[in-house]
Scaffold this motif. Structure first.
Motif, PDB file in Angstrom:
ATOM      1  N   ILE A   4       0.869  -1.182   0.000  1.00 36.09           N
ATOM      2  CA  ILE A   4       0.000   0.000   0.000  1.00 36.09           C
ATOM      3  C   ILE A   4       0.902   1.227   0.000  1.00 36.09           C
ATOM      4  CG2 ILE A   4      -1.763   1.277   1.283  1.00 36.09           C
ATOM      5  CD1 ILE A   4      -2.443  -1.530   2.594  1.00 36.09           C
ATOM      6  N   LYS A   5       0.660   2.153  -0.905  1.00 39.92           N
ATOM      7  CA  LYS A   5       1.444   3.397  -0.933  1.00 39.92           C
ATOM      8  C   LYS A   5       1.119   4.223   0.308  1.00 39.92           C
ATOM      9  CE  LYS A   5       1.852   4.051  -5.893  1.00 39.92           C
ATOM     10  NZ  LYS A   5       1.585   4.970  -7.005  1.00 39.92           N
ATOM     11  N   CYS A   6       2.166   4.724   0.957  1.00 42.11           N
ATOM     12  CA  CYS A   6       1.962   5.582   2.127  1.00 42.11           C
ATOM     13  C   CYS A   6       1.218   6.851   1.753  1.00 42.11           C
ATOM     14  CB  CYS A   6       3.296   5.916   2.787  1.00 42.11           C
ATOM     15  SG  CYS A   6       4.066   4.484   3.560  1.00 42.11           S
ATOM     16  N   SER A   7       1.391   7.302   0.513  1.00 40.49           N
ATOM     17  CA  SER A   7       0.698   8.506   0.069  1.00 40.49           C
ATOM     18  C   SER A   7      -0.797   8.249  -0.120  1.00 40.49           C
ATOM     19  CB  SER A   7       1.316   9.033  -1.224  1.00 40.49           C
ATOM     20  OG  SER A   7       1.227   8.057  -2.245  1.00 40.49           O
ATOM     21  N   ASP A   8      -1.194   6.973  -0.295  1.00 42.67           N
ATOM     22  CA  ASP A   8      -2.605   6.632  -0.449  1.00 42.67           C
ATOM     23  C   ASP A   8      -3.299   6.434   0.897  1.00 42.67           C
ATOM     24  OD1 ASP A   8      -2.309   6.693  -3.185  1.00 42.67           O
ATOM     25  OD2 ASP A   8      -2.237   4.510  -3.408  1.00 42.67           O
ATOM     26  N   ARG A   9      -2.603   5.737   1.795  1.00 44.85           N
ATOM     27  CA  ARG A   9      -3.215   5.416   3.094  1.00 44.85           C
ATOM     28  C   ARG A   9      -2.129   4.962   4.051  1.00 44.85           C
ATOM     29  NH1 ARG A   9      -5.672   0.372   4.928  1.00 44.85           N
ATOM     30  NH2 ARG A   9      -5.331  -0.483   2.846  1.00 44.85           N
ATOM     31  N   LEU A  10      -2.252   5.347   5.315  1.00 43.11           N
ATOM     32  CA  LEU A  10      -1.326   4.913   6.348  1.00 43.11           C
ATOM     33  C   LEU A  10      -2.003   3.875   7.236  1.00 43.11           C
ATOM     34  CD1 LEU A  10       0.198   8.374   7.283  1.00 43.11           C
ATOM     35  CD2 LEU A  10       1.353   6.502   6.095  1.00 43.11           C
ATOM     36  N   PRO A  11      -1.219   3.037   7.910  1.00 42.61           N
ATOM     37  CA  PRO A  11      -1.827   2.061   8.818  1.00 42.61           C
ATOM     38  C   PRO A  11      -2.453   2.747  10.028  1.00 42.61           C
ATOM     39  CG  PRO A  11       0.572   1.893   8.862  1.00 42.61           C
ATOM     40  CD  PRO A  11       0.227   2.931   7.856  1.00 42.61           C
ATOM     41  N   GLU A  12      -3.184   1.974  10.804  1.00 44.61           N
ATOM     42  CA  GLU A  12      -3.749   2.488  12.047  1.00 44.61           C
ATOM     43  C   GLU A  12      -2.615   2.826  13.011  1.00 44.61           C
ATOM     44  OE1 GLU A  12      -7.031   3.011  12.775  1.00 44.61           O
ATOM     45  OE2 GLU A  12      -7.339   2.551  10.657  1.00 44.61           O
ATOM     46  N   PRO A  13      -2.788   3.825  13.874  1.00 44.65           N
ATOM     47  CA  PRO A  13      -1.757   4.138  14.872  1.00 44.65           C
ATOM     48  C   PRO A  13      -1.413   2.906  15.718  1.00 44.65           C
ATOM     49  CG  PRO A  13      -3.387   5.870  14.800  1.00 44.65           C
ATOM     50  CD  PRO A  13      -3.915   4.744  13.945  1.00 44.65           C
ATOM     51  N   ASP A  14      -0.140   2.760  15.995  1.00 48.02           N
ATOM     52  CA  ASP A  14       0.409   1.669  16.809  1.00 48.02           C
ATOM     53  C   ASP A  14       0.297   0.301  16.145  1.00 48.02           C
ATOM     54  OD1 ASP A  14       1.145   3.472  18.875  1.00 48.02           O
ATOM     55  OD2 ASP A  14      -0.918   3.414  19.604  1.00 48.02           O
ATOM     56  N   GLN A  15      -0.016   0.260  14.853  1.00 53.13           N
ATOM     57  CA  GLN A  15      -0.084  -0.996  14.120  1.00 53.13           C
ATOM     58  C   GLN A  15       1.309  -1.366  13.631  1.00 53.13           C
ATOM     59  OE1 GLN A  15      -2.703  -0.932  10.714  1.00 53.13           O
ATOM     60  NE2 GLN A  15      -2.286  -3.059  10.195  1.00 53.13           N
ATOM     61  N   GLU A  16       1.725  -2.597  13.897  1.00 57.48           N
ATOM     62  CA  GLU A  16       3.006  -3.087  13.424  1.00 57.48           C
ATOM     63  C   GLU A  16       2.808  -3.655  12.021  1.00 57.48           C
ATOM     64  OE1 GLU A  16       6.440  -4.977  16.021  1.00 57.48           O
ATOM     65  OE2 GLU A  16       4.880  -6.436  15.552  1.00 57.48           O
ATOM     66  N   PRO A  60      13.438   5.945  16.097  1.00 61.09           N
ATOM     67  CA  PRO A  60      12.606   6.640  15.115  1.00 61.09           C
ATOM     68  C   PRO A  60      13.225   6.556  13.738  1.00 61.09           C
ATOM     69  CG  PRO A  60      13.830   8.211  16.431  1.00 61.09           C
ATOM     70  CD  PRO A  60      14.098   6.852  17.016  1.00 61.09           C
ATOM     71  N   ILE A  61      12.378   6.523  12.742  1.00 67.75           N
ATOM     72  CA  ILE A  61      12.862   6.557  11.363  1.00 67.75           C
ATOM     73  C   ILE A  61      12.950   8.021  10.969  1.00 67.75           C
ATOM     74  CG2 ILE A  61      12.334   5.925   8.978  1.00 67.75           C
ATOM     75  CD1 ILE A  61      10.989   3.432  10.106  1.00 67.75           C
ATOM     76  N   ASP A  62      14.155   8.465  10.612  1.00 71.73           N
ATOM     77  CA  ASP A  62      14.392   9.879  10.318  1.00 71.73           C
ATOM     78  C   ASP A  62      13.621  10.335   9.088  1.00 71.73           C
ATOM     79  OD1 ASP A  62      16.145  10.069  12.466  1.00 71.73           O
ATOM     80  OD2 ASP A  62      17.863   9.506  11.234  1.00 71.73           O
ATOM     81  N   ASP A  63      13.401  11.649   9.000  1.00 74.13           N
ATOM     82  CA  ASP A  63      12.665  12.231   7.878  1.00 74.13           C
ATOM     83  C   ASP A  63      13.243  11.839   6.535  1.00 74.13           C
ATOM     84  OD1 ASP A  63      10.882  13.440   9.574  1.00 74.13           O
ATOM     85  OD2 ASP A  63      11.938  15.347   9.594  1.00 74.13           O
ATOM     86  N   GLY A  64      14.575  11.665   6.445  1.00 75.65           N
ATOM     87  CA  GLY A  64      15.201  11.310   5.181  1.00 75.65           C
ATOM     88  C   GLY A  64      14.996   9.860   4.790  1.00 75.65           C
ATOM     89  N   CYS A  65      14.419   9.058   5.663  1.00 76.17           N
ATOM     90  CA  CYS A  65      14.253   7.622   5.416  1.00 76.17           C
ATOM     91  C   CYS A  65      12.810   7.184   5.621  1.00 76.17           C
ATOM     92  CB  CYS A  65      15.152   6.825   6.349  1.00 76.17           C
ATOM     93  SG  CYS A  65      16.905   7.102   6.119  1.00 76.17           S
ATOM     94  N   LEU A  66      11.876   7.942   5.161  1.00 77.69           N
ATOM     95  CA  LEU A  66      10.477   7.579   5.344  1.00 77.69           C
ATOM     96  C   LEU A  66      10.085   6.455   4.404  1.00 77.69           C
ATOM     97  CD1 LEU A  66       8.818  11.080   5.705  1.00 77.69           C
ATOM     98  CD2 LEU A  66       9.280   9.414   7.501  1.00 77.69           C
ATOM     99  N   PRO A  67       9.250   5.526   4.870  1.00 80.43           N
ATOM    100  CA  PRO A  67       8.803   4.449   3.993  1.00 80.43           C
ATOM    101  C   PRO A  67       7.930   4.978   2.864  1.00 80.43           C
ATOM    102  CG  PRO A  67       7.636   4.373   6.076  1.00 80.43           C
ATOM    103  CD  PRO A  67       8.682   5.423   6.206  1.00 80.43           C
ATOM    104  N   THR A  68       7.993   4.290   1.729  1.00 79.36           N
ATOM    105  CA  THR A  68       7.143   4.641   0.596  1.00 79.36           C
ATOM    106  C   THR A  68       5.917   3.744   0.539  1.00 79.36           C
ATOM    107  OG1 THR A  68       8.377   3.175  -0.878  1.00 79.36           O
ATOM    108  CG2 THR A  68       9.079   5.492  -0.774  1.00 79.36           C
ATOM    109  N   HIS A  69       6.037   2.511   1.072  1.00 80.31           N
ATOM    110  CA  HIS A  69       4.960   1.526   1.024  1.00 80.31           C
ATOM    111  C   HIS A  69       4.923   0.749   2.335  1.00 80.31           C
ATOM    112  CE1 HIS A  69       5.772   2.320  -3.208  1.00 80.31           C
ATOM    113  NE2 HIS A  69       4.568   1.842  -3.473  1.00 80.31           N
ATOM    114  N   TRP A  70       3.765   0.146   2.604  1.00 79.97           N
ATOM    115  CA  TRP A  70       3.616  -0.717   3.774  1.00 79.97           C
ATOM    116  C   TRP A  70       2.608  -1.816   3.456  1.00 79.97           C
ATOM    117  CZ3 TRP A  70      -1.049  -1.372   6.385  1.00 79.97           C
ATOM    118  CH2 TRP A  70      -2.069  -0.487   6.033  1.00 79.97           C
ATOM    119  N   MET A  71       2.598  -2.868   4.299  1.00 74.58           N
ATOM    120  CA  MET A  71       1.585  -3.914   4.198  1.00 74.58           C
ATOM    121  C   MET A  71       1.423  -4.562   5.573  1.00 74.58           C
ATOM    122  SD  MET A  71       3.210  -7.357   2.457  1.00 74.58           S
ATOM    123  CE  MET A  71       3.236  -6.712   0.831  1.00 74.58           C
TER     124      MET A  71
END
Length: 79
Positions: A4-16, A60-71
């Motif tokens: 899932i593109k992070c720009s489309d949708r983010l996971p629920e807070p505290d979701q691994e 923390p993941i620094d601003d320069g290393c933000l994920p582009t996708h998640w699942m």
């Protein structure tokens, strides 16, 4: 499962979840990675994620290393 593109949708807070970080999004090349897939937790605060990918627990993941996708994480193997 699909990425899932992070720009489309983010996971629920505290979701691994699994995240994908790409060198083209900045920061990764300087750390010696071209890309990285790892487990992380979305904090629910803007672009804030935490992960132990750099061997520091809950780093923390620094601003320069933000994920582009998640699942979502897959189910663990059956015993």
């Amino acid at each position: 499962m699909n990425w899932i593109k992070c720009s489309d949708r983010l996971p629920e807070p505290d979701q691994e979840v699994l995240i994908y970080l790409d060198e083209n999004e900045g920061g990764m090349f300087e750390l010696g990675y071209s890309s990285l897939i790892t487990v992380a937790t979305y904090t629910g605060a803007g672009d804030e994620w935490s992960s132990d990918w750099d061997a520091d627990a809950n780093a923390p993941i620094d601003d320069g290393c933000l994920p582009t996708h998640w699942m979502p994480l897959p189910e663990p193997p059956a015993a």
